[in-house]
Motif scaffolding. Structure first.
Motif, short mmCIF file in Angstrom:
data_model
loop_
_atom_site.label_atom_id
_atom_site.label_comp_id
_atom_site.label_asym_id
_atom_site.label_seq_id
_atom_site.Cartn_x
_atom_site.Cartn_y
_atom_site.Cartn_z
N GLU A 270 0.82 -1.21 0.00
CA GLU A 270 0.00 0.00 0.00
C GLU A 270 0.85 1.26 0.00
O GLU A 270 0.52 2.23 -0.67
N GLU A 271 1.96 1.25 0.77
CA GLU A 271 2.76 2.48 0.86
C GLU A 271 4.18 2.14 1.26
O GLU A 271 4.42 1.19 2.02
N VAL A 272 5.13 2.93 0.73
CA VAL A 272 6.55 2.78 1.05
C VAL A 272 7.04 4.05 1.73
O VAL A 272 6.81 5.16 1.24
N PHE A 273 7.70 3.88 2.88
CA PHE A 273 8.24 5.01 3.65
C PHE A 273 9.76 4.93 3.67
O PHE A 273 10.32 3.83 3.69
N PRO A 274 10.46 6.07 3.71
CA PRO A 274 11.91 6.02 3.93
C PRO A 274 12.20 5.52 5.34
O PRO A 274 11.37 5.66 6.25
N LEU A 275 13.37 4.95 5.53
CA LEU A 275 13.75 4.38 6.83
C LEU A 275 13.54 5.36 7.96
O LEU A 275 13.04 4.99 9.04
N GLU A 276 13.91 6.62 7.73
CA GLU A 276 13.81 7.63 8.79
C GLU A 276 12.37 7.92 9.21
O GLU A 276 12.14 8.54 10.25
N GLN A 277 11.40 7.48 8.43
CA GLN A 277 9.99 7.69 8.77
C GLN A 277 9.33 6.41 9.27
O GLN A 277 8.13 6.19 9.09
N ALA A 278 10.11 5.59 9.97
CA ALA A 278 9.55 4.36 10.54
C ALA A 278 8.39 4.67 11.48
O ALA A 278 7.39 3.94 11.52
N GLY A 279 8.50 5.75 12.23
CA GLY A 279 7.42 6.13 13.14
C GLY A 279 6.13 6.42 12.39
O GLY A 279 5.04 6.04 12.83
N ALA A 280 6.24 7.11 11.26
CA ALA A 280 5.06 7.40 10.45
C ALA A 280 4.45 6.12 9.90
O ALA A 280 3.21 5.99 9.82
N ALA A 281 5.29 5.16 9.52
CA ALA A 281 4.79 3.87 9.04
C ALA A 281 4.02 3.15 10.15
O ALA A 281 2.97 2.55 9.91
N HIS A 282 4.54 3.23 11.38
CA HIS A 282 3.85 2.61 12.51
C HIS A 282 2.51 3.27 12.77
O HIS A 282 1.52 2.59 13.06
N GLU A 283 2.47 4.60 12.65
CA GLU A 283 1.21 5.31 12.84
C GLU A 283 0.19 4.89 11.80
O GLU A 283 -0.99 4.66 12.11
N ARG A 284 0.64 4.76 10.55
CA ARG A 284 -0.28 4.34 9.47
C ARG A 284 -0.78 2.92 9.72
O ARG A 284 -1.98 2.64 9.54
N LEU A 285 0.08 2.02 10.13
CA LEU A 285 -0.33 0.64 10.36
C LEU A 285 -1.30 0.55 11.53
O LEU A 285 -2.28 -0.20 11.49
N ALA A 286 -1.04 1.33 12.57
CA ALA A 286 -1.90 1.28 13.75
C ALA A 286 -3.31 1.79 13.46
O ALA A 286 -4.26 1.40 14.14
N ARG A 287 -3.45 2.64 12.46
CA ARG A 287 -4.78 3.13 12.10
C ARG A 287 -5.64 2.03 11.48
O ARG A 287 -6.86 2.12 11.46
N GLY A 288 -4.99 0.98 10.96
CA GLY A 288 -5.71 -0.15 10.41
C GLY A 288 -6.21 0.09 9.00
O GLY A 288 -6.01 1.15 8.40
N ARG A 289 -6.84 -0.96 8.44
CA ARG A 289 -7.50 -0.90 7.14
C ARG A 289 -6.53 -0.76 5.98
O ARG A 289 -6.94 -0.38 4.87
N ALA A 290 -5.24 -1.04 6.20
CA ALA A 290 -4.30 -1.04 5.08
C ALA A 290 -4.61 -2.23 4.18
O ALA A 290 -4.98 -3.31 4.65
N ARG A 291 -4.45 -2.04 2.87
CA ARG A 291 -4.64 -3.13 1.92
C ARG A 291 -3.26 -3.71 1.62
O ARG A 291 -2.43 -3.07 1.00
N GLY A 292 -3.01 -4.92 2.10
CA GLY A 292 -1.69 -5.50 1.92
C GLY A 292 -0.71 -4.99 2.97
O GLY A 292 -1.02 -4.89 4.14
N LYS A 293 0.49 -4.57 2.53
CA LYS A 293 1.59 -4.31 3.44
C LYS A 293 2.14 -2.89 3.32
O LYS A 293 1.99 -2.23 2.29
N LEU A 294 2.85 -2.47 4.38
CA LEU A 294 3.63 -1.24 4.40
C LEU A 294 5.10 -1.63 4.43
O LEU A 294 5.48 -2.65 5.03
N VAL A 295 5.95 -0.80 3.84
CA VAL A 295 7.36 -1.14 3.67
C VAL A 295 8.23 0.08 3.95
O VAL A 295 7.83 1.22 3.68
N LEU A 296 9.43 -0.16 4.51
CA LEU A 296 10.44 0.87 4.69
C LEU A 296 11.49 0.72 3.59
O LEU A 296 12.03 -0.36 3.38
N ARG A 297 11.82 1.82 2.91
CA ARG A 297 12.92 1.84 1.94
C ARG A 297 14.19 2.15 2.71
O ARG A 297 14.33 3.21 3.30
N VAL A 298 15.14 1.24 2.69
CA VAL A 298 16.35 1.39 3.49
C VAL A 298 17.53 1.83 2.64
O VAL A 298 18.20 2.81 2.92
N GLY A 299 17.83 1.05 1.61
CA GLY A 299 19.01 1.34 0.77
C GLY A 299 18.63 1.84 -0.59
O GLY A 299 17.47 1.78 -1.00
#
Length: 319
Positions: free
Chosen positions: A290-319
């Motif tokens: 559903e969405e890709v976040f940069p590594l430094e925005q791991a907190g934002a990814a957690h906030e999005r996941l905690a809200r629920g209703r994501a379709r599929g997965k969320l991912v952190l772009r590291v390298g």
């Protein structure tokens, strides 16, 4: 000593406890590989562990680095590694439930806990696969032993684990029923669901019956989903309660009805990931990010996941 970026936490709490730090780069032990992480998956267990639940009892007190889903490139191999070589693109769920530290630029783990990345997927897509797909695969294949013609009900069918469970159950020849909001029904039918129930408008136990296996990805803490699932099972049917396990009371209720109930926890499994990669590359299984976040925005990814209703997965772009 070489260093790397990682997202660490020094205390349990909200997304604000996640911070980007510099740490020593790990070195592979014999039979291990050093993997340069390109992308890391974000899972509900990450959020629960950050808060002090989930796998916090295994990891102990912070500081630690979260994350178990890895997609990347082998940088170095330890003595005794014969199945992988530097430059190989791999994906895996190393060390679970111990610390893998996937929210970082490098991880080390036994080589056989990885598999070659599906050729048809980007690293972002591949990072969405291991924990969710292995959970679905091991639940259906190893725990339930799904056979063609059986009826399988998947709760939270549109989520990370759920959308793989629907596809695997269909591939194994089952009749697949899923629960999800109405907006996701057409998509789930495209993945192979034979029936989809809108849990917001109907009680699933009033809409389905004669189920052989229930894969409950919601748990009893949400509207007694596991307990209510006993109502839809055929005699001898199996309830797999993934997120919250099975309480003694639930086990007793199941036994009184001639049913089976079990908790479930996924294990690292490079061989299964190889089989899953074959299904993905063969066009039998699709991966939803559903969405890709940069590594430094791991907190934002957690906030999005905690809200629920994501379709599929969320991912952190590291390298």
């Amino acid at each position: 000593m070489a260093h790397m970026r990682a997202v660490s936490q020094d205390a349990f709490g909200g997304p604000e406890v996640l911070r980007t730090v510099e740490q020593p780069r790990p070195e592979p032990l014999p039979t291990e590989v050093l993997v340069r992480v390109v992308a890391a998956g974000v899972n509900p267990v990450d959020v629960k562990t950050r808060e002090g639940g989930g796998m916090a009892g295994v990891l102990g007190e912070p500081p630690f680095v979260l994350g178990w889903d890895v997609s990347g490139v082998v940088e170095e191999t330890g003595f005794g590694v014969h199945t992988l070589a530097p430059g190989d693109e791999v994906y895996g769920m190393p060390h679970f439930p111990r610390q893998a530290g996937a929210y970082a630029e490098y991880v080390t783990a036994p080589s056989r806990q990885f598999a070659r990345k599906p050729r048809s997927l980007s690293h972002d897509e591949a990072a969405a696969v291991p924990l969710a797909a292995l959970t679905a695969w091991q639940a259906l294949v190893d725990a339930a032993g799904i056979r063609p013609g059986q009826r399988v009900l998947v709760h939270a069918a549109a989520g990370g684990v759920g959308h793989f469970a629907v596809q695997f159950a269909r591939h194994l020849g089952a009749y697949v029923i899923g629960t999800a909001r109405a907006s996701k029904h057409e998509w789930l039918r495209g993945l192979g669901a034979d029936e989809v129930i809108d849990y917001t408008s109907v009680r699933f136990e009033q809409a389905v019956k004669d189920v052989d296996v229930v894969v409950d990805l919601v748990g009893d803490e949400h509207d007694a989903t596991s307990t209510r699932s006993l109502e839809v099972l055929s005699p001898g049917g199996l309830l797999l309660a993934v997120p919250s396990g099975v309480s003694p009371d639930l086990l007793r209720r199941a036994g009184e009805r001639g049913l089976r109930a079990s908790g479930f926890l996924v294990e690292p499994d490079g061989a299964a990931l190889t089989r899953i990669a074959e299904l993905i590359d063969g066009g039998h299984v699709r991966v939803e990010v559903e969405e890709v976040f940069p590594l430094e925005q791991a907190g934002a990814a957690h906030e999005r996941l905690a809200r629920g209703r994501a379709r599929g997965k969320l991912v952190l772009r590291v390298g």
